[in-house]
Design a protein around this motif. Sequence first.
Motif, PDB file in Angstrom:
ATOM      1  N   GLU A  22      -4.075   4.174   5.569  1.00  0.00           N
ATOM      2  CA  GLU A  22      -3.545   2.822   5.391  1.00  0.00           C
ATOM      3  C   GLU A  22      -2.040   2.857   5.148  1.00  0.00           C
ATOM      4  O   GLU A  22      -1.403   3.895   5.270  1.00  0.00           O
ATOM      5  N   GLY A  23      -1.448   1.731   4.819  1.00  0.00           N
ATOM      6  CA  GLY A  23      -0.015   1.665   4.620  1.00  0.00           C
ATOM      7  C   GLY A  23       0.727   1.392   5.915  1.00  0.00           C
ATOM      8  O   GLY A  23       0.142   1.064   6.953  1.00  0.00           O
TER       9      GLY A  23
ATOM     10  N   THR B 208      -6.204   3.855   0.858  1.00  0.00           N
ATOM     11  CA  THR B 208      -4.965   4.073   0.109  1.00  0.00           C
ATOM     12  C   THR B 208      -5.155   5.014  -1.063  1.00  0.00           C
ATOM     13  O   THR B 208      -4.360   5.933  -1.269  1.00  0.00           O
TER      14      THR B 208
ATOM     15  N   MET C 199       1.005   4.074  -2.998  1.00  0.00           N
ATOM     16  CA  MET C 199       0.744   5.496  -2.762  1.00  0.00           C
ATOM     17  C   MET C 199       1.899   6.351  -3.246  1.00  0.00           C
ATOM     18  O   MET C 199       1.704   7.361  -3.941  1.00  0.00           O
TER      19      MET C 199
ATOM     20  N   GLN D 154       0.825  -1.206   0.000  1.00  0.00           N
ATOM     21  CA  GLN D 154       0.000   0.000   0.000  1.00  0.00           C
ATOM     22  C   GLN D 154       0.867   1.266   0.000  1.00  0.00           C
ATOM     23  O   GLN D 154       0.572   2.230  -0.712  1.00  0.00           O
TER      24      GLN D 154
END
Length: 224
Positions: A170-171, A89, A19, A15
């Motif tokens: 997220e990530g 994301t 990005m 993720q």
Amino acid sequence: MSANLIAMLAEATWQTLYMVAVATVIGALCGLPVGTFLACSRKGELLSAPLVNKVLGIVVNATRSVPFIILVVAIIPFTRMVAGTSIGTTAAIVPLTIAAIPFIARLIENAIREVDSGLIEAARAMGATPLQIIAKVLIPEALPGITLGLTLAVVSLIGYSAMVGAVGGEGLGDLGIRYGYQRFMPDVMAMVVVILIVMVQLAQSIGEWIARKVDKRAPRNRGA
């Protein structure tokens, strides 16, 4: 380390890479023309438009001066309009891209301004048009600086991508906050930090290697 944790780390890493990659590509595509124009549009320059240069410079500086975490929150309505949601994301790419464009534009402007003005005068003497000078002289000569600038942008975006985890982006940042901090799992936090460090080191090394390859002035070892 459990298989579930490994799977979460792998997904979060993907993720983050997604990005950063998308934001870098869009940021570079938009930042290149903006930075080139800023570098060539002062009074008496190739694309002389001092008023437009000044206004655009103010906009770029204003965007860069906003702290990233404030920018993320401030443009939530715009993010929701573009991505259909303000979390996740894909939504995180919007503020990352908006932060990347002016940053990359200034880096490209600086790289182009470092090109020897004698090359511009020589191209003018041979009858080259402003656009030909930009495309065939300025950008090729500034390519090592542009590459290093984009490398710096990627490193910065990796850090920014961790920040968006605080607002549902997220990530790796989100994983570190939810599990490493809120659930008191220091091993998760440590792994997140290690992965981010590795990503930054790889980005920096690859960027420097590409910059050396495209630098026509750099000596090359024969047989390398």
